[in-house]
Design a protein around this motif. Structure first.
Motif, mmCIF file in Angstrom:
data_model
loop_
_atom_site.group_PDB
_atom_site.id
_atom_site.type_symbol
_atom_site.label_atom_id
_atom_site.label_comp_id
_atom_site.label_asym_id
_atom_site.label_seq_id
_atom_site.Cartn_x
_atom_site.Cartn_y
_atom_site.Cartn_z
ATOM 1 N N ASP A 190 0.826 -1.210 0.000
ATOM 2 C CA ASP A 190 0.000 0.000 0.000
ATOM 3 C C ASP A 190 0.862 1.263 0.000
ATOM 4 O O ASP A 190 0.480 2.276 -0.577
ATOM 5 C CB ASP A 190 -0.946 0.019 1.204
ATOM 6 N N VAL A 191 2.008 1.197 0.635
ATOM 7 C CA VAL A 191 2.914 2.349 0.699
ATOM 8 C C VAL A 191 3.927 2.321 -0.445
ATOM 9 O O VAL A 191 4.275 3.354 -1.012
ATOM 10 C CB VAL A 191 3.643 2.386 2.067
ATOM 11 N N TYR A 192 4.411 1.129 -0.785
ATOM 12 C CA TYR A 192 5.439 0.941 -1.822
ATOM 13 C C TYR A 192 4.904 -0.021 -2.887
ATOM 14 O O TYR A 192 5.235 -1.210 -2.889
ATOM 15 C CB TYR A 192 6.725 0.388 -1.209
ATOM 16 N N PRO A 193 4.070 0.461 -3.789
ATOM 17 C CA PRO A 193 3.368 -0.442 -4.720
ATOM 18 C C PRO A 193 4.218 -1.007 -5.859
ATOM 19 O O PRO A 193 3.782 -1.929 -6.541
ATOM 20 C CB PRO A 193 2.246 0.437 -5.274
ATOM 21 N N LYS A 194 5.436 -0.475 -6.063
ATOM 22 C CA LYS A 194 6.222 -0.897 -7.216
ATOM 23 C C LYS A 194 7.642 -1.290 -6.825
ATOM 24 O O LYS A 194 8.233 -0.720 -5.918
ATOM 25 C CB LYS A 194 6.305 0.226 -8.244
ATOM 26 N N ILE A 195 8.161 -2.256 -7.565
ATOM 27 C CA ILE A 195 9.586 -2.589 -7.580
ATOM 28 C C ILE A 195 10.080 -2.146 -8.947
ATOM 29 O O ILE A 195 9.438 -2.418 -9.956
ATOM 30 C CB ILE A 195 9.809 -4.100 -7.395
ATOM 31 N N VAL A 196 11.233 -1.459 -8.982
ATOM 32 C CA VAL A 196 11.736 -0.935 -10.253
ATOM 33 C C VAL A 196 13.196 -1.343 -10.438
ATOM 34 O O VAL A 196 14.018 -1.202 -9.528
ATOM 35 C CB VAL A 196 11.623 0.607 -10.307
ATOM 36 N N PHE A 197 13.493 -1.864 -11.625
ATOM 37 C CA PHE A 197 14.880 -2.110 -12.033
ATOM 38 C C PHE A 197 15.161 -1.264 -13.260
ATOM 39 O O PHE A 197 14.399 -1.284 -14.226
ATOM 40 C CB PHE A 197 15.124 -3.587 -12.381
#
Length: 175
Positions: free
Chosen positions: A78-85
């Motif tokens: 809910d706070v960190y909805p994405k993982i990004v590379f």
């Protein structure tokens, strides 16, 4: 530079982690997107890769565990909805093997990582579309990204290892 699209029906972003010090739990992320460009996708050296993963799409084939993984104990989706590379540079190791250097961001923590990638081949699919395939692997320490939850076992050791193996299998089509 050419742009490439992921063939989602022939691609997977997966991970595994040791459980109770004796077995492995495997999971995937079912929702992700990518921007991939390269002048020569087979040579990869001038390629740029950005992958964005929807954290809430995690699947370990166990609903209770998946709900726990997206909770504040782990990913806090809910706070960190994405993982990004995002790749920073790519070096050719041999004819079909590359080191893809880049930045991985999980829970607003960004760390440099390196994927070892192998170009596994190309061909023409039944719909006369070109396809290119790659497999990339890396290992991350989950504590580096504030994924801290764990439980000590009565028999010694911990419930979940710190090291996470990540495997990305991509089939790409030129746009």
């Amino acid at each position: 530079m050419k742009k490439y699209a992921i063939d989602y029906s022939h691609s997977t972003i997966g991970f595994s982690v040791r459980h109770m010090m004796v077995s492995r739990i495997h999971g995937t992320f079912e929702s992700y997107s990518a921007e991939i460009t390269a002048a020569d996708i087979v040579e990869m050296q001038d390629a740029a890769v950005t992958i964005i993963i929807a954290v809430a799409s995690v699947s370990t084939k166990n609903l209770d565990r998946d709900v726990h993984l997206v909770s504040p104990d782990f990913f806090d989706a809910d706070v960190y909805p994405k993982i990004v590379f995002t790749s920073t540079y790519i070096e050719k190791l041999d004819d079909r093997k590359f080191a893809i250097h880049g930045d991985l961001t999980i829970k607003n923590v960004t760390k440099p990582i390196v994927f070892t990638a192998v170009y596994t081949g190309n061909g023409i699919n039944p719909w006369t579309q070109e396809v290119y395939a790659f497999q990339a692997k890396t290992k991350i320490n989950r504590r580096d990204f504030n994924l801290l939850y764990n439980t000590a076992l009565e028999t010694g050791g911990v419930l979940i290892s710190e090291d996470i193996d990540v495997v990305v299998d991509l089939e790409l089509n030129p746009l």
